[in-house]
Write an enzyme that holds these catalytic residues in place. Structure first.
Site: not given
Ligand code: NDP
Ligand code: HSE
Length: 428
Positions: A136, A207
């Site tokens: 994020g 990720k």
């Protein structure tokens, strides 16, 4: 002022609406910092009538993301819909085919198609950026591709799924069972529409595969990530790990070894006193180790409107400034294909067992471990709950294969009352 950078934004949910808000509210600041205005030409979502909490009347509307990506008044296609295939992939490919730049927050898309899309971008002279897709608001892609570019990266690891860290923290701090903590996270809207993406370690594995590509100059190899979710972590493990000075985290680790690329996303024990051990709630942490810089620790919000939109803006401002970096930090055509390490680097392990309470049971366990070449570092036996005696063993460095061999050898002895729980202890 030079020409504006004109955006087409596909997806007006949490992240997309957040990006629109920042561009509306901070237009002067963004233009001052980049030297040119950043404007929105057109937007796209499924439901035109939904209130997004931000006015959209100034922008053209497209029902179809591919049509948005192809518009003449769009310089950068901003993909914030999600999904590894379907419209996200089709529209990204359409934008790149027309030589447009693309910014996305979509880790699933890049984990599955990152190398091909980066090659397409490179061939078209376009830029494809994805800061928001990993951790994020933490600018970890920038750190790896830019600030640490002069380092040989030795290891990247971290907690990259806030929902799992929230669940594990609630189990530990509030004594909730896994099912109770999961239900609480679900009620708070923390989990993905398909929660298995979170608790199965898949989202975090996506990720990790992107970070590994940048860190080691390899093609994205999500299918080679060794994945294990948090569903089997019990409150007993949380308590007994704590008793031995550890916390349990869904930890991603990647490193290049002589045996190939190691990529693991699994529940691991880390020392309570380490930065990772102190990471509570929905926060993310990424640690990067480089041969020159040593260890870097980055901590922050891994999800949510503001933090994720912040990362999207970082990419957009680079493009507005004329910074044109390769997607994975080097030309996509030079990314090496991956040989996956079949065996993880040896580490100490935590083994929780329930033993039948009879003379010689512990000796049989110790013998099986010894014969598999495993040395015991610490051992504790807890009060008997029923017939079984709970025993906790911390080994010296070994491999999971050796432990599996030892556990298999214990089975015929009849002293093990339930399947042992085995968790790796990561040196952080
Ligand atoms: P949301 O579900 O909140 O929003 C998705 C948006 O995409 C919605 O506006 C939806 O339209 C639109 N959309 C979906 N399918 C289509 C389609 N076929 N055509 C046009 N529009 C479509 O998702 P998020 O904002 O949370 O996530 C967006 C991306 O960012 C995902 O890739 C996600 O993984 C990633 N991300 C999200 C983070 C977060 O904190 N939320 C953090 C990091 C990354 P409609 O509203 O009309 O249904
Ligand atoms: N489901 C993800 C998380 C959202 O919990 O971290 C951010 O990628």
């Amino acid at each position: 002022m030079t020409d504006p950078l004109r955006l087409g934004i596909a997806g007006l949910g949490t992240v997309g609406a957040g990006v629109v808000k920042i561009i509306r509210q901070k237009s002067v600041l963004l233009a001052e910092r980049t030297g040119r205005p950043i404007t929105i030409s057109a937007v796209c979502a499924r439901n035109r009538d939904r209130d997004r909490g931000v006015p959209l009347g100034d922008y053209a509307w497209e029902d179809d993301a591919v049509a948005l990506a192809k518009r003449d008044d769009v310089d950068v296609f901003v993909e914030l819909m999600g999904g590894s295939d379907g419209p996200a992939k089709a529209a990204t490919e359409a934008a790149l085919a027309m030589g447009k730049d693309v910014v996305t927050a979509n880790k699933a898309l890049l984990a599955h198609h990152g190398t091909a899309l980066a090659l397409q971008a490179e061939a078209a002279g376009s830029v494809l950026r994805f800061e928001a897709a990993v951790a994020g608001g933490i600018p970890v892609i920038k750190a790896l591709t830019e600030g640490l570019a002069g380092n040989e990266i030795t290891r990247v690891m971290g907690v990259m799924n806030g929902s799992c860290n929230y669940i594990l923290t609630r189990m530990e701090n509030a004594g909730l069972t896994y099912q109770e903590a999961f239900a609480e996270a679900d009620g708070l809207g923390y989990l993905e529409a398909d929660p298995e993406l979170d608790v199965g370690g898949i989202d975090a594995g996506h990720k990790l595969s992107l970070l590994a590509s940048i860190a080691f100059g390899t093609q994205v190899a999500f299918s080679a990530v060794e994945l294990e979710g948090i569903g089997k972590v019990s409150i007993d493990d949380i308590r007994q790990a704590a008793d031995m000075g550890y916390k349990i985290k869904l930890l991603g680790v990647c490193r290049m070894t002589g045996r190939g690329l190691e990529q693991r996303m699994s529940p691991c024990l880390v020392p309570q006193t380490s930065p990772l051990g102190q990471l509570d709630g929905g926060t993310n942490m990424v640690m990067i180790e480089g041969d020159q810089v040593g260890q870097i620790v980055m901590r922050g919000a891994g999800a949510g409107e503001g933090p994720t939109a912040s990362a999207v803006l970082g990419d957009l401002m680079d493009i507005a400034r004329g910074t044109r970096l390769s997607t994975f930090g080097q030309p996509a055509s030079s990314l090496k294909s991956v040989t996956a390490a079949r065996v993880a680097t040896p580490a100490p392990y935590y083994v929780r067992m329930a033993l039948v309470d009879k003379p010689g049971a512990l000796a049989k366990v110790a013998t099986a471990l010894g014969e598999a070449g495993i040395s015991i570092n610490r051992m504790r036996q807890y009060d008997h709950t029923n017939e079984a005696a709970p025993v906790l063993i911390v080994t010296h460095k070994t491999t999971r294969a050796a432990l599996d061999q030892a556990i298999e050898a214990m089975a015929p002895t009849g002293v093990v009352a339930a399947d042992p729980v085995v968790l790796r202890i990561e040196a952080v």
